[in-house]
Design an enzyme around this catalytic site. Structure first.
Site, PDB file in Angstrom:
ATOM      1  N   LYS A 137       0.865  -1.186   0.000  1.00 20.72           N
ATOM      2  CA  LYS A 137       0.000   0.000   0.000  1.00 20.72           C
ATOM      3  C   LYS A 137       0.893   1.226   0.000  1.00 20.72           C
ATOM      4  O   LYS A 137       2.038   1.158   0.457  1.00 20.72           O
ATOM      5  CB  LYS A 137      -0.859   0.009   1.268  1.00 20.72           C
ATOM      6  CG  LYS A 137      -2.096   0.877   1.155  1.00 20.72           C
ATOM      7  CD  LYS A 137      -3.225   0.143   0.484  1.00 20.72           C
ATOM      8  CE  LYS A 137      -4.428   1.016   0.256  1.00 20.72           C
ATOM      9  NZ  LYS A 137      -5.600   0.217  -0.135  1.00 20.72           N
ATOM     10  N   ASP A 143      -6.992   4.412  -4.403  1.00 15.49           N
ATOM     11  CA  ASP A 143      -7.650   4.283  -3.095  1.00 15.49           C
ATOM     12  C   ASP A 143      -8.233   5.677  -2.838  1.00 15.49           C
ATOM     13  O   ASP A 143      -8.474   6.415  -3.801  1.00 15.49           O
ATOM     14  CB  ASP A 143      -6.624   3.865  -2.012  1.00 15.49           C
ATOM     15  CG  ASP A 143      -7.298   3.416  -0.706  1.00 15.49           C
ATOM     16  OD1 ASP A 143      -7.737   2.264  -0.629  1.00 15.49           O
ATOM     17  OD2 ASP A 143      -7.383   4.220   0.246  1.00 15.49           O
TER      18      ASP A 143
END
Ligand code: NDP
Ligand code: 2IT
Length: 451
Positions: free
Chosen positions: A127, A167
């Site tokens: 991430k 995201d």
């Protein structure tokens, strides 16, 4: 409760990652679920396997300088946490939001590792993101920021190395700018290095829709275990971004009525059911606030807005709740309100939106609860389908891609349900998801030796 043998692992994580409460929360939840699997397979305690799962393989933090429209130099911080590559290249989104810090990126990377394992696809977990705030920034500023961000990040990426996607704050526009800069820096048209691309340069059909659709499919399967369906249900969906919008679309197609949505300023209630076309107009075309939905809907419509300081979206009575904004947005107080209003199912579109206290309240009240690492896995699963299409230089139809997504979500649901049953807690999707995800990662790590 965490079993005695895993307590030292958790203690070590808390000590080494001081001041990172979201990361602690995510690790604690997974370790708390592992008791029954450790009891059956104590060999998972060997070779510091669980300690290694909790330690990212690599963490990259970098400066992102860029020039705003006034000619002022701005500095942000960029992150990429390459958490685990036992199952494939690191895979996971990039978040641009002022709250981003290394602890948040680590919690997201940790969750992503198990989520990606649950999809059954060959993707590891990672991430990244930045504390850059895109709100109010011009298109030129967004482009310059994305280019500067990628100018450092590109050296850590590759279709076989690390494949980011979107995201919070990162959608098709940002992915385009980052792909453009990656292509320029590497002089390679490496389509599989980023997912969430637009259709005309290597994107996948149904990726935009995939997370919201996937959560809806997951909840549909969960409801079906109790002979229930979305048909005629009142649904509340927090957030009004990518995940929330396509959850509305799918819930409506299943006959559910979405009565409330939100953003960080507050929430809108529309008892007639959210008008999807107006919602898309407000959020996707105008890139505006959810409160502007009322302007388009008209003052006579009966729809209304409640400011975030005045109340919580979870006070709106519903049968199904789909928290789809951000971590820890649904608190114990919210869970009590939902339970007293008769909620029957909760599916996490966002990552870790429900606090541990709230999960406990749902568990006690026998509310069906789908954890994000299972329920929102449709986004990353479709990213893996995008990588597959890029690798074969192919492009699938919407129907084909969506039917793969639906199949994957059904498989994740069934895997979580049967794992929970096997380990003595039928209906506990948190336990099922954590154990099933863990076992796949752990088996691969064991096979690869101490690396
Ligand atoms: P978007 O940026 O498209 O939308 C985010 C939405 O959440 C906005 O409505 C935003 O409101 C709200 N929000 C964000 N931060 C906060 C906050 N601190 N407090 C209140 N509201 C907030 O993001 P996505 O829809 O892509 O992501 C939503 C969630 O889903 C995230 O948790 C993400 O990690 C998760 N997720 C996303 C996937 C994807 O494919 N995109 C896949 C799996 C999970 P505002 O505009 O006011 O900030
Ligand atoms: O949290 C997530 O799963 C995402 N933001 C999507 C990740 C991806 O690589 O598609």
């Amino acid at each position: 409760m965490i079993v005695e043998k895993l307590q030292p692992v958790l203690d070590q994580v808390l000590l080494r990652n001081a001041g990172e409460p979201e990361f602690h929360q995510a690790v604690r939840e997974v370790l708390e679920s592992l008791g029954p699997v450790i009891a059956k397979h104590p060999d998972y305690l060997e070779h510091a396997l669980i300690e290694r799962i909790c330690e990212p393989e690599r963490q990259i933090i970098f400066r992102v300088p860029w020039v705003d429209d006034k000619g002022q130099v701005q500095i942000n911080r960029g992150f990429r946490v390459q958490f685990n590559s036992a199952l494939g290249p690191y895979k996971g989104g990039l978040r641009f939001h002022p709250s981003v810090n290394v602890g948040i990126i680590k919690f997201l990377g940790f969750e992503q590792t198990f989520k990606n394992a649950l999809t059954g696809m060959p993707i590891g977990g990672g991430k990244g993101g930045s504390d850059f705030n895109p709100r109010g920034r011009s298109d030129g500023e967004i482009m310059r920021f994305c280019q500067s961000f990628m100018t450092e990040l590109y050296r850590h990426l590759g279709e076989y190395t690390d494949v980011p996607a979107g995201d919070i704050g990162v959608g098709g526009r940002e992915i385009g700018y980052m792909f453009g800069q990656y292509k320029r820096l590497t002089n390679r048209y490496e389509a599989g290095v980023l997912t969430g691309k637009a259709l005309f340069y290597g994107g996948s059909r149904a990726r935009t829709e995939a997370t919201g659709y996937g959560n809806t499919y997951f909840i549909q399967s969960m409801l079906a275990t109790k002979g229930e369906s979305f048909d005629g249900k009142r649904v509340v969906i927090s957030g009004s971004g990518n995940v929330a919008i396509y959850s509305v679309e799918k819930v409506q197609s299943f006959g559910g009525k979405v009565v409330a949505m939100s953003d960080s300023s507050g929430y809108v209630v529309d008892e007639q059911g959210i008008d999807l076309e107006l919602l898309k107009q407000v959020k996707e075309v105008r890139r505006s606030r959810i409160s502007d939905y009322l302007q388009l809907k008209g003052s006579q419509s009966g729809a209304y807005f409640v400011g975030a300081e005045k109340g919580s979206i979870w006070d709106v009575p519903c049968d199904v709740a789909m928290p789809s904004a951000t971590q820890n947005e649904l608190t114990g107080k919210d869970a009590r309100a939902l339970v007293s209003n008769g909620v029957i199912a909760v599916g996490e579109g966002a990552n870790m939106p429900t606090t541990p206290e709230a999960i406990g309240i749902f568990r006690q009240a026998n509310v069906m609860f789908a954890p994000g690492k299972a329920a929102n896995a449709g986004g990353v699963a479709t990213s893996a389908l995008e990588m597959q299409q890029n690798a074969s230089r192919d492009s699938w139809s919407f129907e084909q891609t969506e039917s793969r997504l639906a199949e994957i979500m059904r498989a994740i649901h069934d895997n979580c349900a049967s794992t929970a049953e096997e380990f003595g807690s039928p209906g506990d999707y948190v336990l099922g998801a954590n154990i099933a995800g863990f076992v796949r990662v752990a088996e691969a790590m064991r096979a690869l030796g101490v690396v």
